[in-house]
Structure formats: structure tokens, C-alpha cells
Design a protein around this motif. Structure first.
Motif, short mmCIF file in Angstrom:
data_model
loop_
_atom_site.label_atom_id
_atom_site.label_comp_id
_atom_site.label_asym_id
_atom_site.label_seq_id
_atom_site.Cartn_x
_atom_site.Cartn_y
_atom_site.Cartn_z
N VAL A 2 -4.35 -5.86 0.16
CA VAL A 2 -3.71 -4.63 -0.30
C VAL A 2 -4.77 -3.60 -0.67
CG1 VAL A 2 -2.23 -3.62 -2.09
CG2 VAL A 2 -1.66 -5.85 -1.10
N HIS A 3 -5.84 -4.04 -1.32
CA HIS A 3 -6.94 -3.15 -1.69
C HIS A 3 -7.44 -2.39 -0.47
CE1 HIS A 3 -11.41 -2.87 -3.14
NE2 HIS A 3 -10.79 -1.72 -3.27
N ALA A 4 -7.69 -3.11 0.63
CA ALA A 4 -8.19 -2.48 1.84
C ALA A 4 -7.14 -1.57 2.47
CB ALA A 4 -8.62 -3.55 2.83
N GLU A 5 -5.90 -2.04 2.52
CA GLU A 5 -4.82 -1.30 3.17
C GLU A 5 -4.51 0.01 2.44
OE1 GLU A 5 -3.00 -0.87 6.43
OE2 GLU A 5 -3.56 -2.96 6.07
N ALA A 6 -4.64 -0.02 1.10
CA ALA A 6 -4.32 1.17 0.30
C ALA A 6 -5.47 2.16 0.24
CB ALA A 6 -3.93 0.74 -1.12
N ALA A 23 0.82 -1.21 0.00
CA ALA A 23 0.00 0.00 0.00
C ALA A 23 0.86 1.26 0.00
CB ALA A 23 -0.93 -0.01 1.21
N LEU A 24 1.97 1.24 0.70
CA LEU A 24 2.86 2.40 0.74
C LEU A 24 3.53 2.64 -0.62
CD1 LEU A 24 4.38 1.83 4.27
CD2 LEU A 24 3.02 3.81 3.56
N ALA A 25 3.85 1.56 -1.34
CA ALA A 25 4.39 1.72 -2.70
C ALA A 25 3.33 2.29 -3.63
CB ALA A 25 4.90 0.38 -3.21
N ILE A 26 2.09 1.82 -3.48
CA ILE A 26 0.98 2.34 -4.30
C ILE A 26 0.78 3.83 -4.01
CG2 ILE A 26 -1.53 2.27 -4.57
CD1 ILE A 26 -1.31 -0.79 -4.16
#
Length: 376
Positions: free
Chosen positions: A108-112, A69-72
Motif C-alpha cells: 500500500v505504501h508503494a501504491e499510494a 491507496a485510492l481510499a488514502i
């Protein structure tokens, strides 16, 4: 069919660079003894620094999904043309997700904190990041979505905590075998993400994806890099043990690499590259940057030899890697290399960038051709 452009790339590398002398400060010394494998492996891979997402007390500082998520977030912040709410598709790749279920893309969807969208999870080893890239590429190319995210993230350091091996009775009277121990000094943590659109960036350079070629050779080889089985026990899956405890105790959940097979990875990758040259899809003289994910400097020299034997010479100055300073981040490595190329001013309009990601799991090769294009 739409043209597809990588319009921004982001990365996340946790903590500060970890030197060779500090590795066992983070991973720990198994049985209180420094590894006899460490010195020779570091001499061969020539990695000088890497990043770990856990501290010296072996406490996780992030989850794998958080790093993705941080990279996104980094990729989105670098992109002036799209926001999170413009993204319709997310594809992810990783070696080991935080959970067995649900899929990594969902986490990842939720975290981002992305909007409702379509997602796709790719599990495996190094090639899973390129599988995610191709899935996102095809979604944009077909017109199914106008903007997509492809990302890959790895949290591999926690695979190699000394306490994990000390708890396994199979190794209570002997050292951890080479097929597992050497990986402790090969792999590290990090994440990368790319924004894909059907138009180039309005103000910055973009990378037009010309094609992506993914090939599996699992029909020709035995398993090489793996987790979840034991070749020694002859048991095909960790689920076939009497209990999860027995599977863990026998080392079936450890990440391993069959060193008798691993050198085949350079043969498989070089052969596919030479096939594409023969087919006319690659002109070696037109390549400006050769971005190849290799896990060790040792393999670079072998790739050079095999390509030259096939009649192809690509000068050393065209090869790009940050393996030595960023570490081997497996599925995320290709994203982290492209991020540095694009964001630190190495590229010029019109250049061709060839990306190669070999995988030794049961042998795959991913090859991607990019062209650098100017602002729209």
C-alpha cells in the motif's frame, strides 16, 4: 501524551452497486447451478447492494493495495491541513493481501506514492482494521509521529469465483458446503482510510479518539472463521499438506466459517461492552451514535437482546450502519461507516460515537470511543 484526532476519512468502493439478483453474474454459478443457500442468507443479512472489484468475466479491476491507496488519496484530498509528505506512519489491515509476502502495508505504501515512512501490517479478519487504527493512534498519541494513516481494504469477491470451487475434486460429486457457500453472499469489496493528527482539523469537524479497547478471546474458543487449514482433514496448516496443489484440492485454502460457533460472536462482543459499562468507561445514556459492524441483520437483533439482558438499552435510532447499501466489507467496514457519518453531515460537535467491531476468527472484540469536535 497528545490528544489524537481523526481529521479526515476517505473511502473507495469499486464499480457500481451490485444487486442481489446480480451476485452470481459476478461470482458465477458453481457447476452451472444457482446456490440453494443464497435466498435464505440474503433474507437473514438483509444486504441489498454491495460492490465487487472484478467484472462479470471475473477479471480483477484493481488490486487490494490499489483500493487501499485510492481510499488514502480520498482521505488526503479531503484534508486541508496535511499532505502526503506530512505523514510519518502507515498502518494497514486486511483479511487477504494480494501477496503472501511482503506485508500489505509495504504494498500500500508503494501504491499510494507516500514518502519514506514507518509502516505496520495487520493481517486477520474484521478486527485487523481496528488494530491498524490503534497502532496509528498510539504513534500519534506518544508523539512518535505528528500525522499517521490507518486504513483497511478488502478484495473478498475473488475468493468466491465459481471456477475456484469447480477445480476442487473434494466437491466434484457434491455441493460446496454451507460453511463456505454462505460467505459468497455475505462479503464484498471496498476500502477506507483515516488521517490521524495531534490537532483537530482547522475548518471541518474531527473525531477525537478517547480510547480504543482491543481484546482477544482466542484462549477460550476454537477457530471459527478461517482459511489455510481443514478441520475435516485434521491437518493444522495448508503448509503441512504434501503439496500446495493437494491443499487447494482439499479446500484448505477456502475461506470458511464454523456455523456451530459463529453465534458466539454476539456474546463475546456484548459481554465486553457490558464490562466496560460496569467499569465506568462507557455511559450508555451519553452515546449519540452506535456504529457497530455486524455481518448480518440477524446479529443486530441478537446484540439488542443481549444488551437488554445486561440492563443496557440503546434506542434503535442511535444505531448507524450502511451494511444494507454498502455491503459487508469486513476490516474496512468501520472506516466506510465512519466516512459516511462524517462526510455526509450526520455529526454535530460534542456528540459521542461508539464504534464496535467483533471478529469471529478466533473471537476478538474492538471498541472505540470518539468525540466529535469542532474546527481548531
Amino acid at each position: 501524551m497528545n490528544s489524537v484526532y481523526i481529521t479526515s476519512i476517505g473511502k473507495f468502493l469499486p464499480g457500481s452497486p451490485v444487486s442481489n439478483e446480480e451476485i452470481e453474474d459476478y461470482l458465477g454459478k458453481i457447476g452451472g447451478k444457482s446456490s440453494k443457500t443464497k435466498r435464505i442468507i440474503l433474507e437473514k443479512n438483509q444486504i441489498r447492494a454491495r460492490y465487487y472489484a472484478m467484472d462479470k468475466e471475473q477479471k480483477s479491476l484493481y488490486t487490494n493495495a490499489e483500493m487501499a491507496a485510492l481510499a488514502i488519496r480520498d482521505a488526503l484530498e479531503r484534508n486541508e491541513d496535511v499532505s502526503a509528505h506530512d505523514i510519518g506512519f502507515l498502518a494497514t489491515g486486511t483479511t487477504r493481501a494480494d501477496l503472501l509476502l511482503p506485508g500489505f502495508a509495504s504494498m500500500v505504501h508503494a501504491e499510494a506514492d507516500l514518502p519514506v515512512m514507518e509502516v505496520s501490517s495487520h493481517a486477520g479478519l474484521c478486527a485487523s482494521g481496528m488494530q491498524a487504527m490503534k497502532t496509528a493512534y498510539l504513534q500519534v498519541k506518544s508523539g512518535e509521529h505528528e500525522a499517521a494513516i490507518a486504513c483497511a481494504s478488502e478484495f473478498l469477491s475473488r475468493e468466491f469465483k465459481h471456477t475456484k470451487f469447480e477445480a476442487q475434486s473434494i466437491y466434484s460429486d457434491s455441493r460446496v458446503p454451507f460453511d463456505t457457500d454462505f460467505l459468497r453472499f455475505m462479503l464484498s469489496d471496498g476500502s477506507g482510510a483515516a488521517i490521524l493528527q495531534h490537532t483537530p482539523a482547522s475548518k471541518e469537524l474531527s473525531l477525537r479518539i478517547e480510547w480504543i479497547d482491543n481484546k482477544s478471546y482466542a484462549n477460550q474458543y476454537d477457530v471459527c472463521m478461517y482459511s489455510g487449514m481443514s478441520k475435516e482433514d485434521g491437518i493444522p496448516s495448508w503448509l503441512d499438506y504434501a503439496s500446495i496443489h493437494e491443499a487447494a484440492d482439499r479446500g484448505a485454502l477456502n475461506l470458511k466459517q464454523d456455523v456451530r460457533l459463529v453465534n458466539e460472536i454476539t456474546t463475546v462482543g456484548s459481554n465486553r461492552f457490558l464490562e466496560l459499562v460496569k467499569e465506568g468507561r462507557i455511559d450508555p445514556d451519553a452515546i449519540d451514535w452506535m456504529v457497530c459492524h455486524y455481518s448480518s441483520h440477524f446479529f443486530k437483533e441478537e446484540i439488542f437482546r443481549l444488551l437488554e439482558a445486561g440492563g443496557v438499552t440503546i434506542p434503535n435510532e442511535k444505531w448507524f450502519t450502511n451494511l444494507y447499501t454498502k455491503g459487508n466489507t469486513a476490516a474496512a467496514s468501520i472506516y466506510i461507516m465512519l466516512e459516511e457519518l462524517l462526510n455526509e453531515g450526520h455529526l454535530s460537535e460534542g456528540q459521542q460515537v461508539m464504534c464496535i467491531v467483533p471478529e469471529s476468527g478466533r473471537f476478538q472484540t474492538s471498541i472505540m470511543m470518539l468525540t466529535v469536535v469542532g474546527p481548531a
